[in-house]
Design an enzyme around this catalytic site. Structure first.
Site, short mmCIF file in Angstrom:
data_model
loop_
_atom_site.label_atom_id
_atom_site.label_comp_id
_atom_site.label_asym_id
_atom_site.label_seq_id
_atom_site.Cartn_x
_atom_site.Cartn_y
_atom_site.Cartn_z
N HIS A 130 42.10 45.46 52.80
CA HIS A 130 43.47 45.77 53.22
C HIS A 130 44.29 46.42 52.11
O HIS A 130 45.34 47.01 52.38
CB HIS A 130 44.17 44.52 53.78
CG HIS A 130 44.61 43.52 52.74
ND1 HIS A 130 43.90 42.38 52.46
CD2 HIS A 130 45.68 43.48 51.93
CE1 HIS A 130 44.52 41.68 51.53
NE2 HIS A 130 45.61 42.33 51.19
N ASP A 160 37.16 41.60 54.64
CA ASP A 160 38.26 42.06 53.79
C ASP A 160 37.77 42.37 52.37
O ASP A 160 38.44 42.06 51.39
CB ASP A 160 39.39 41.03 53.75
CG ASP A 160 40.71 41.64 53.27
OD1 ASP A 160 40.84 42.87 53.33
OD2 ASP A 160 41.59 40.88 52.82
N SER A 231 46.41 40.43 45.89
CA SER A 231 45.26 40.67 46.76
C SER A 231 44.20 41.51 46.06
O SER A 231 44.51 42.56 45.48
CB SER A 231 45.70 41.38 48.04
OG SER A 231 46.52 40.56 48.82
#
Length: 491
Positions: A130, A160, A231
């Site tokens: 993402h 992911d 992230s």
């Protein structure tokens, strides 16, 4: 107060000495078991400074940009303003009569900031899918402030995980740890770029392992502070090894609330190896719809325990049908491995190379049976997307429906009669949040957000009022079965 407490502590040994001098009246020797008790072990907090020096240079900052085409304009005035002047008959100011609309030029705009870490000295970097999704340009910044434009080697939405490549050599690569050795309560550390603040270090403990928040991943739960921008960064153990990729947080505010999740590094490495070889991930499938085994069902069929995956349906022509798996079977083992929870099966099957022949153990009518099965391949995302695009012409997808990944259509009278329902909407295609919730094409939604849905108009009306910041419960029919799903809209 502190002085008084110290004075009292000092007084007790003196009193003991006086009493002993007077004959020790009233004093009894402590039992041997008490005398032998060891002193409590005092543990200090860990020092992370060496770990930061060791792993810090392997962590990178990732910025992404996307090209945005500006609206046509005349003399720097956008189309909306021009329309205002035209509608009310007002002359457009300061614009030569012969000047036409200026051709819009694509502009690069910042899209997001994330983190990553160096997998190998030749420039392979791992991050979250993402973080780079939809980016036209990916810029990787090292701790020594060198910047590189990165090439996206591949990304996998389901786990992911993404791998990008920069043109550099001799880079400090991370050491990959053994997730099997990781324990709840163990200290761990994260390095990343929360809110764009590069090389930020946070620490905490492993709260739990094997958290089922995704189809293919048993997440590591920690209390390490993770925020937007973290992230893709590494989760590091006290040996300086990467044990996970920081990926998600549980939050009602958008910020850290004490619960964060990391992708186990062994799962991520398995995905990254496929991405580096072919740019995509190949997964196995057997073609069954499964559910958990309720306690009363387990007792009634003689299974005795709630372990395993209950087969609710078998797809026509699927590997499961060819292997002889039937609705009502309980799958207890796959390829020799125990299926303890229903979520274990998709993970085990998904990690199997398509075309592999293996064995499945099922519990059927009081007995265990071993069945041979050949694993098929899950359709690539691009094929699923193509089918969804084709189906969109037959269904309807409002902006709200698109946000949760649904394209739906009204039920025909014949379909409603066959399913014995008063109404509902048929799922034409399910992607993103809806697919993650377990919905798929030909499911029939009969209630949304605890409200009955009889047709497309009802569906749109309920969805328009729903809070897209919260999970939405859906009651749907799949054949003869009715079941609930919880759709978590993407933010």
């Amino acid at each position: 107060m502190m002085t008084k407490l110290r004075a009292k502590r000092a007084w007790w040994p003196c009193a003991m000495a006086i009493a002993l001098a007077m004959g020790g009246v009233g004093l009894v020797a402590a039992p041997a078991s008490v005398q032998a008790q060891p002193a409590a072990v005092v543990r200090g907090l860990p020092d992370f400074t060496e770990l930061v020096e060791q792993v810090g240079p392997s962590v990178v900052n990732i910025r992404t940009t996307e090209k945005v085409t500006a609206r046509p304009s005349i003399g720097g005035m956008d189309e909306d303003m021009l329309e205002f002047f035209r509608r009310f008959g007002v002359p457009v100011p300061n614009i030569p009569r012969q000047q036409g609309p200026q051709r819009p030029q694509p502009e690069e705009q910042p899209r997001g900031v994330g983190s990553g870490f160096i997998l190998s000295p030749d420039g392979y970097v791992m991050t979250n899918a993402h973080v780079v999704e939809g980016a036209d340009e990916v810029i990787v910044t090292l701790t020594d402030k060198r910047e590189f434009k990165a090439k996206i080697i591949g990304s996998d939405k389901r786990t992911d995980v993404a791998v990008v490549k920069i043109d550099a050599t001799g880079l400090p690569a991370v050491k990959v740890g053994d997730v099997g050795r990781l324990k709840a309560g163990e200290w761990v550390m994260a390095i990343g770029s929360p809110f764009g603040l590069e090389n930020t270090v946070t620490a905490g403990i492993v709260s739990a392992k094997q958290r089922d928040t995704g189809d293919y991943l048993p997440f590591i739960q920690t209390d390490v502070a993770i925020n937007p921008g973290n992230s893709g960064g590494p989760l590091i153990n006290m040996r300086g090894e990467v044990v996970g990729i920081n990926s998600q947080i549980y939050s009602r505010s958008g910020g850290f609330m004490g619960i964060s999740f990391a992708i186990p590094i062994d799962e991520a490495m398995r995905v990254s190896e496929q991405l580096r070889v072919s740019g995509r991930v190949s997964r196995g499938r057997i073609g069954v719809q499964i559910g958990s085994v309720p306690k009363d069902v387990a007792e009634s069929i003689g299974l005795g325990k709630t372990d395993g995956a209950l087969v609710r349906g078998v797809e026509t022509g699927s590997p499961a049908e060819k292997a002889g798996i039937e609705a009502g079977d309980v799958i207890t083992r796959y390829d020799g491995k125990a299926v303890e929870k229903v979520s274990d099966l998709p993970r085990l099957v998904g990690n199997t190379k398509p075309g592999t022949k293996t064995h499945i153990t099922v519990f059927r009518r009081g007995a265990l049976r071993d069945l041979s099965i050949t694993i098929a391949e899950v359709e690539p995302d691009e094929k699923v997307a193509a089918k969804a695009a084709e189906a969109e012409g037959k269904g309807k997808s409002s902006t709200a429906a698109q946000q949760i990944g649904l394209v739906v259509a009204d039920l025909t009278a014949a379909q409603a009669k066959e399913l014995k329902v008063k109404g509902g909407v048929r799922v034409v295609s399910a992607n993103d949040a809806a697919a993650r919730a377990g919905l798929r094409a030909d499911d029939v939604i009969v209630a949304l957000a605890n409200t009955e849905v009889r047709n497309l108009k009802d569906f749109e009306a309920v969805l328009a009022k729903a809070d897209m910041g919260k999970p939405i419960n859906v009651l749907f029919r799949r054949g003869e079965w009715a079941q609930y799903a919880l759709i978590r809209p993407s933010r």
